[in-house]
Design a protein around this motif. Sequence first.
Motif, PDB file in Angstrom:
ATOM      1  N   LEU A 112       0.812  -1.216   0.000  1.00  8.58           N
ATOM      2  CA  LEU A 112       0.000   0.000   0.000  1.00  8.58           C
ATOM      3  C   LEU A 112       0.844   1.265   0.000  1.00  8.58           C
ATOM      4  O   LEU A 112       0.305   2.368  -0.087  1.00  8.58           O
ATOM      5  N   PRO A 119      -6.553   5.473   1.026  1.00 11.62           N
ATOM      6  CA  PRO A 119      -7.570   5.158   2.029  1.00 11.62           C
ATOM      7  C   PRO A 119      -8.423   3.974   1.579  1.00 11.62           C
ATOM      8  O   PRO A 119      -8.423   3.606   0.406  1.00 11.62           O
ATOM      9  N   ASP A 120      -9.143   3.397   2.536  1.00 16.00           N
ATOM     10  CA  ASP A 120     -10.131   2.356   2.204  1.00 16.00           C
ATOM     11  C   ASP A 120     -11.300   2.937   1.423  1.00 16.00           C
ATOM     12  O   ASP A 120     -11.797   2.335   0.474  1.00 16.00           O
ATOM     13  N   ASN A 143      -7.161   3.148   6.534  1.00 24.24           N
ATOM     14  CA  ASN A 143      -6.999   1.928   5.740  1.00 24.24           C
ATOM     15  C   ASN A 143      -6.848   0.771   6.718  1.00 24.24           C
ATOM     16  O   ASN A 143      -5.890   0.723   7.498  1.00 24.24           O
TER      17      ASN A 143
END
Length: 245
Positions: free
Chosen positions: A41, A126-127, A169
């Motif tokens: 990520l 971010p998620d 996240n």
Amino acid sequence: MRQVEVVPGAERRRWRTEWLDSRQSFPVTGNFVHEDYAHGLLLVHNEDIVAPGEGFDSHQHRDTEILTWVLEGSIVHQDSAGHSGVIRPGLAQRMSAGTGVLHSERNGAGYRERDRLHVVQMWIPPDTTGVAPSYQELDIEGDLARNALVPVASGLARHRGESAIGLGNRHAAFHVARLDPGSAITVPDAPYGHVFVARGRVDYEGHGVLEQGDAVRLTANGGHRVTALTAAELLIWEMHASARR
């Protein structure tokens, strides 16, 4: 595939101006799609030296989790969401850009002072996109004095109520370890990992001595022992997903 890739600090991209010396572990300066070069990520991992009185004027970010870790000096943060702060060593800072935020970052030392700013800035996605911008900072200096791996920022369920700062996240955690000579920590075992030597020299189990600026990129690996040969500081990302498309 299980992999351990040692990346010498000298192999990082370098961008220099009259007031900035930036060493970049992933392409940033130029027209790049960050996800195409990410490890896990981790989209951006910049180690910057900023001259007194200088810094980045107001600029925009969107849908990015930005974590700032100061190694030396101080950084003055201001943003369009009304957040401001002076970040020093041991003070963790996270800005979630969300729907969009303008911010500036400058060396807290004035032009007539001599204190340089030495800072590492890291970005992950971010998620959830399109949320409101947010900001968080917390002094964890005391926790870092115990020769252990300390969760500084995390979205992982197991760190809820433990880590200093939340991340947007749920697949990532950022750890820091300050080690006295002879002390050791164990690297988390995860689908993706990134170990950065911010200060000092360490012995990375099975892969030899790492110097300041060196990094290790882990894929489906971990559990290795890292032992400080001098006083050292390690910045470690534990990631359970990838940003690559």
